[in-house]
Design a protein around this motif. Structure first.
Motif, short mmCIF file in Angstrom:
data_model
loop_
_atom_site.label_atom_id
_atom_site.label_comp_id
_atom_site.label_asym_id
_atom_site.label_seq_id
_atom_site.Cartn_x
_atom_site.Cartn_y
_atom_site.Cartn_z
N LEU A 1 0.65 -1.16 -0.06
CA LEU A 1 -0.02 -0.01 -0.08
C LEU A 1 0.79 1.20 0.00
O LEU A 1 2.01 1.34 0.80
CB LEU A 1 -0.96 0.22 1.31
CG LEU A 1 -1.88 -1.18 1.27
CD1 LEU A 1 -2.83 -0.93 2.55
CD2 LEU A 1 -2.94 -0.94 0.07
N TRP A 2 0.56 2.25 -0.88
CA TRP A 2 1.33 3.38 -0.79
C TRP A 2 1.30 4.10 0.62
O TRP A 2 0.00 4.71 0.88
CB TRP A 2 0.96 4.12 -2.02
CG TRP A 2 1.13 3.33 -3.20
CD1 TRP A 2 2.28 2.99 -3.63
CD2 TRP A 2 0.30 3.04 -4.38
NE1 TRP A 2 2.11 2.43 -4.78
CE2 TRP A 2 1.23 2.40 -5.08
CE3 TRP A 2 -1.04 3.40 -4.64
CZ2 TRP A 2 0.09 1.94 -6.57
CZ3 TRP A 2 -1.76 2.84 -5.73
CH2 TRP A 2 -0.89 1.96 -6.47
N PRO A 3 2.33 4.33 1.24
CA PRO A 3 2.16 5.04 2.81
C PRO A 3 1.75 6.43 2.42
O PRO A 3 1.09 6.86 3.71
CB PRO A 3 3.57 4.74 3.23
CG PRO A 3 4.42 4.55 1.88
CD PRO A 3 3.54 4.11 0.87
N HIS A 4 1.89 7.05 1.36
CA HIS A 4 1.68 8.55 1.41
C HIS A 4 0.20 8.70 0.92
O HIS A 4 0.09 9.96 0.86
CB HIS A 4 2.72 9.25 0.63
CG HIS A 4 2.49 8.76 -0.89
ND1 HIS A 4 2.91 7.37 -1.05
CD2 HIS A 4 2.22 9.51 -2.16
CE1 HIS A 4 2.91 7.18 -2.53
NE2 HIS A 4 2.40 8.41 -2.70
N MET A 5 -0.68 7.84 0.80
CA MET A 5 -1.95 8.10 0.05
C MET A 5 -2.92 7.41 1.29
O MET A 5 -2.68 6.57 1.74
CB MET A 5 -2.04 7.41 -1.23
CG MET A 5 -1.31 7.82 -2.28
SD MET A 5 -1.84 7.06 -3.66
CE MET A 5 -0.46 7.57 -4.88
N ASP B 1 -10.46 7.70 4.99
CA ASP B 1 -9.46 8.78 5.14
C ASP B 1 -8.27 8.25 5.98
O ASP B 1 -7.59 9.23 6.26
CB ASP B 1 -10.06 9.94 5.33
CG ASP B 1 -10.70 10.09 6.81
OD1 ASP B 1 -10.77 9.05 7.47
OD2 ASP B 1 -11.04 10.92 7.44
N TYR C 1 -4.46 6.73 6.82
CA TYR C 1 -3.56 6.44 6.07
C TYR C 1 -2.90 4.81 6.44
O TYR C 1 -3.32 4.31 7.45
CB TYR C 1 -2.13 7.04 6.57
CG TYR C 1 -2.33 8.33 5.78
CD1 TYR C 1 -1.76 8.61 4.49
CD2 TYR C 1 -2.76 9.51 6.36
CE1 TYR C 1 -1.72 9.99 3.90
CE2 TYR C 1 -2.84 10.85 5.85
CZ TYR C 1 -2.48 10.78 4.59
OH TYR C 1 -2.44 12.20 3.93
#
Lengths: 370, 597
Positions: A92-96, A134, A136
């Protein structure tokens, strides 16, 4: 109808062979499991089909389109193979946020905002993670991350889905739950699943077909129950099934028409095949493979021994019996308990008893014991 | 439990004793100096008596502050150097991060060739003293416009270099950028190497283009590391002294550090202390931002993955040309300067590169009265040997003290993590990193010029150099050690403790051997930094305690560039050889110490 075909696929890393001349046909809507111990080449195989790894030799076809051919120099990049991929660590993209993670693929396909919104919520609902939209990834538990990863993979509706040990990072209870959901998902999405695992139970319970690999070599490619009941060799028999299959060293001799007289120090029995006929030389060394549930503790039986240990778990009891120095494992349904050292008789009740050749370790026949 | 018993059980644990002692010692060595420097900005000093009318030494005054910030002279004294510092720092960051980031990406993500040697060479400028490249720049590009001889470039091509190219902000930014690019390379490369390649593959499967993956996935994920790098490079560039001094002075391009050197060494120490204070405040502010970024909820420090699965991007036809191009460019930055030092040190009359102008006078000559006041060549010059000896024993002592303190600090900080005391000591141990070296030197100068309790006045003594070096480099050692201790599970020590093995033996036989490489980096980094340090010591040395670097600076100021070049060559060779030797022998390396892999 998307069918995946692997022809003579070989992958070498330097001089090490990861996958050795693999041939596979994966049919539409199948749930295929690539099974094997770690380092057997299953992840490499999956990554090659997805296009993340380049085979050294061979051809790969997806949906009748050649996506890779070493000879013709074809190598279609992963983004053009129309597949989904679920990574072992979810990636998973940690910044999204959760929402952004799921929407990324859709935004990439230039869907309009409302459609993306609707699709993302449909998936969030389906995987029961609406309230986390919403957050992270770092703020989610392992199981929740896993669901997000599944949602992200499903979002674009790929017809073929690759999964690389997706449940291995979850705890036992959650893994059980996710298995059920994966199986439902397979039915609901109408897609082909290719699934990598080293957990034989996962392979048995989930798949429509198992492809068992060892050291890069295909061992058996068959539906789970067939793999279970008629393993193609000693390795497969031993790898699949828990508790392990009983392997008894015997020497054989053909008698009557197609029956085999088996004997060793403790056992003297007659093997009656139910599969096609065969012959063995006199005194040929064999393995007799008996699944634990094929051994019953009975009032009377051809063999007797004493109880070595019992492991009752409530639903079933695993009993080890010492037959003159030969240790046999059997499973008794229900919470029966035995005293250690108790004398019992046993008999063999199943027609799924397997005979292997000791030299080649190959399956010779299945049948029953008299 | 009553207080006595509670105290007894507290003090029984070695890590508590370490933390309490460090808290006291470091408070004295970092917080007290801070207070001293603040007071100094309000005090009249001996050399300022002439300016501050009717005041006595030690009187309270607002003269410095009004003069520096709110007078007609403020622009020249403070605002212009401040602006120049900002220009230089931002420019340096831009170059360092662009070069270092690109290099990191090429090495970790593509099928570039010669990765090993490129990587080693690329780190080279960081290992060399920062002014090395500045001197090389002058050797090549200096012109005769501001007085002095033309450089090698002019000698070869006949083209006179423009002033903006030879001196001032442009070369300062380029040289500092090259010096700190390895820093960015190591930090960003570390993140890229640790970053799960699956994150990029997941986007690829979802049909994102390479450019989009770069923009939406890779860069945002390495962004915190890049920001962190930016802040660290920024504060380092801000406190750089040698490079602006070498390249800016001749065209009167002043930055805060050079201005500080002028004022502290000259008639207005009060001005200097104000600048030092402002630089420290900026440094602390930067650390605050850095903590905020690293601690935010998008932080991804826990990312791990099967990095072995990385599929390298094929540069196809570009691979070979690009590899060779990089090899040539990087060699030019790393190796050519060394040749220029050797060349310059053999030249009699600067700027004349004809063969009959070559001389070995500056290496082995006995010195003649018409050249450089009869200074003998550096290989038979007793004052050079004093300098070398001083440099060596200073570096060894500093490395030993800060390395050992660092190990203890790291051990105790991690052992008692999440406690307020541990956080306090951790911050104290890192604090010297934020103080510009020059300012740090200035503080110690002001603080230990007089007797402090049982400590005699230390000005002019070798002990003062050791003290300031040990405290200044403690952050390197403590960070390496905190990192190493974090990787070590507590059970490893507990398993020994439960068998009744004493604390000393646990440290020496279990903890230190396991993390040997990291701890050694904690010694190596202070050693090498100290060997090449100039600005920290320049205000503190006296003729008897001078060290190689300050001698180099003095020779250069006097215009005896041959001596300066020869000494520089000595320092560079010494630093590089000791780094290589330690690396070969123990596996410790400078890049491991600053967060590399």
């Amino acid at each position: 109808m998307p069918q995946i075909i692997l022809k003579n696929i070989t992958k070498r890393f330097g001089s090490a062979v990861a996958v050795d001349n693999l041939n596979l046909v994966i049919d539409d809507r199948e749930f295929l499991t690539l099974l094997g111990p770690s380092g057997c080449g299953k992840t490499t195989t999956l990554r090659m089909i997805a296009g993340l790894e380049t085979p050294t030799e061979g051809d790969i076809y997806i949906d009748d389109v050649c996506v890779f051919s070493a000879e013709r120099g074809i190598d279609i990049s992963p983004d053009k193979r129309n597949v989904g991929f679920l990574f072992q660590n979810y990636a998973l993209w940690p910044h999204m946020t959760v929402y952004k993670n799921i929407a990324f693929g859709l935004e990439n396909m230039k869907w309009d905002k409302e459609r993306i919104h609707a699709r993302v919520y449909e998936l969030l609902e389906m995987l029961r993670i609406e309230e986390y939209h919403d957050r992270y990834p770092a703020e989610l538990s392992g199981g929740q991350q896993q669901r997000v990863a599944i949602a992200r993979t499903l979002a674009t509706g790929p017809k073929i889905l690759f999964m690389d040990e997706p449940l291995s990072n979850l705890d036992a209870k959650l893994r059980m739950e996710m298995r059920t959901e994966l199986k439902r998902l397979h039915a609901e999405t109408d897609s082909t699943f290719v699934y990598v695992t080293h957990d034989q139970l996962e392979a048995m319970t989930l798949s429509t077909n198992i492809c068992l690999l060892r050291n890069g070599l295909l061992q058996q490619y068959a539906p789970p129950l067939e793999v279970y009941h008629t393993p193609s060799n000693v390795f497969v028999a031993d790898f699949v099934g828990s508790p392990n299959i009983n392997m008894i060293e015997v020497s054989g001799e053909s008698v009557n028409l197609d029956e085999v007289k088996l004997s060793n120090e403790q056992v003297r029995m007659l093997f009656v095949p139910t599969s096609s006929s065969f012959s063995i030389t006199k005194g040929q060394k064999l393995f007799l493979g008996i699944r634990p549930e094929c051994i019953a503790i009975t009032e009377e039986g051809p063999l007797s021994g004493e109880i070595y240990s019992t492991l009752p778990s409530g639903m079933e009891t695993i009993v080890k019996i010492d037959v003159d120095g030969l240790l046999l494992t059997c499973v008794v349904f229900g919470g029966v308990d035995f005293a250690m050292g108790e004398q019992v008789n046993i008999s063999f009740t199943s027609e799924h008893i397997v005979l292997f050749d000791q030299a080649t370790e190959r399956n010779i026949a299945t049948g029953k014991l008299m | 439990m009553n207080y006595t018993n509670r105290f007894k059980s507290f003090i029984k644990k070695p890590h508590n004793v370490i933390l309490v002692s460090l808290a006291i010692i470091l408070s004295y060595l970092t917080i007290v100096p801070m207070i001293t420097i603040i007071l100094d900005t309000f005090t009249v000093h001996q050399s300022e008596l002439m300016r501050v009318k009717g005041a006595a030494v030690g009187d309270f005054t607002l003269y410095h502050w009004t003069k520096v910030l709110f007078s007609s002279a403020s622009r020249k004294i403070f605002y212009e150097p401040f602006l120049n510092t900002m220009v230089v720092s931002f420019g340096t960051c831009f170059i360092a991060i662009t070069l270092g980031g690109m290099m990191a990406w090429l090495v970790t993500r593509t099928n570039l060739r010669f990765k090993g040697i490129l990587s080693t060479l690329f780190i080279f400028p960081y290992i060399m003293p920062s002014w090395t490249l500045a001197m090389a720049w002058l050797n090549f590009f200096q012109n005769s416009l501001v007085g002095g001889s033309p450089g090698i470039f002019t000698a070869l091509t006949g083209i006179e270099t423009a002033n903006w190219f030879a001196y001032g902000p442009f070369p300062i930014i380029v040289v500092l950028g090259l010096h700190y690019a390895p820093f960015a390379y190591i930090l960003i490369g570390g993140i890229l190497r640790n970053m799960d390649a699956n994150l990029e593959e997941a986007a690829l499967i979802l049909k994102a283009s390479r450019a989009k993956i770069m923009r939406k996935i890779t860069i945002p994920i390495v962004l915190p590391a890049m920001l962190s790098t930016f802040l660290l490079v920024f504060s380092s560039a801000m406190s750089a002294f040698a490079v602006p001094a070498f390249l800016g002075t001749s065209v009167r391009y002043q930055v805060l550090t050079t201005q500080m050197y002028r004022t502290l060494n000259g008639l207005n120490p009060g001005y200097g202390y104000i600048m030092a204070l402002l630089m420290i405040i900026i440094g602390v502010f930067i650390l605050g931002i850095n903590h905020h970024i690293v601690g935010s909820r998008k932080s991804f420090t826990t990312i791990t993955g099967k990095s072995s699965n990385i599929s390298l991007i094929n540069l196809r036809g570009m691979t070979t040309p690009l590899s060779y191009l990089l090899l040539i460019l990087i060699s030019m930055v790393c190796i050519v300067p060394l040749f220029s030092f050797a060349l310059e040190s053999f030249i009699m009359e600067p700027g004349n590169y004809s063969f009959d102008n070559f001389t070995t006078l500056f290496w082995i000559g006995s010195g003649s009265p018409e050249i450089a006041n009869g200074e003998p060549g550096i290989l038979r010059n007793p004052s050079i040997f004093t300098g070398l000896w001083n440099s060596l024993r200073l570096s060894v002592l500093v490395a030993f003290i800060s390395g050992s303190m660092g190990i203890l600090a790291g051990y105790a900080i991690v052992k008692k993590k999440n406690s307020r005391l541990s956080a306090f000591v951790n911050n104290l141990a890192f604090f010297p990193y934020l103080m510009p070296s020059m300012a740090f030197g200035a503080i110690y100068l002001s603080m230990f010029a007089v007797r402090r309790g049982f400590i005699p006045p230390l000005y002019g003594s070798f002990a003062l150099l050791v003290l300031v070096g040990a405290v200044k480099y403690l952050p390197f050692a403590s960070r390496a050690s905190v990192g190493a201790m974090h990787q070590l599970s507590n059970e490893i020590e507990e398993a020994a403790a439960i068998q009744g093995i004493g604390w000393g033996k646990r440290m020496l036989r279990i903890i230190i051997p396991i993390q040997k490489a990291s701890f050694l980096s904690g010694y190596l980094l202070p050693f090498i930094s100290c060997m090449r340090e100039l600005s920290l010591f320049i205000l503190l040395v006296t003729p008897s305690t001078r060290i190689l670097t300050t001698m180099l600076f003095q020779y250069n100021e006097k215009g005896w560039s041959q001596y300066a070049n020869a000494i520089n060559l000595l320092i560079v060779l010494f630093v590089v050889l000791s780094n290589t030797a330690v690396n070969r022998l123990t596996g410790a390396s400078i890049d491991k110490g600053i967060g590399g892999q």
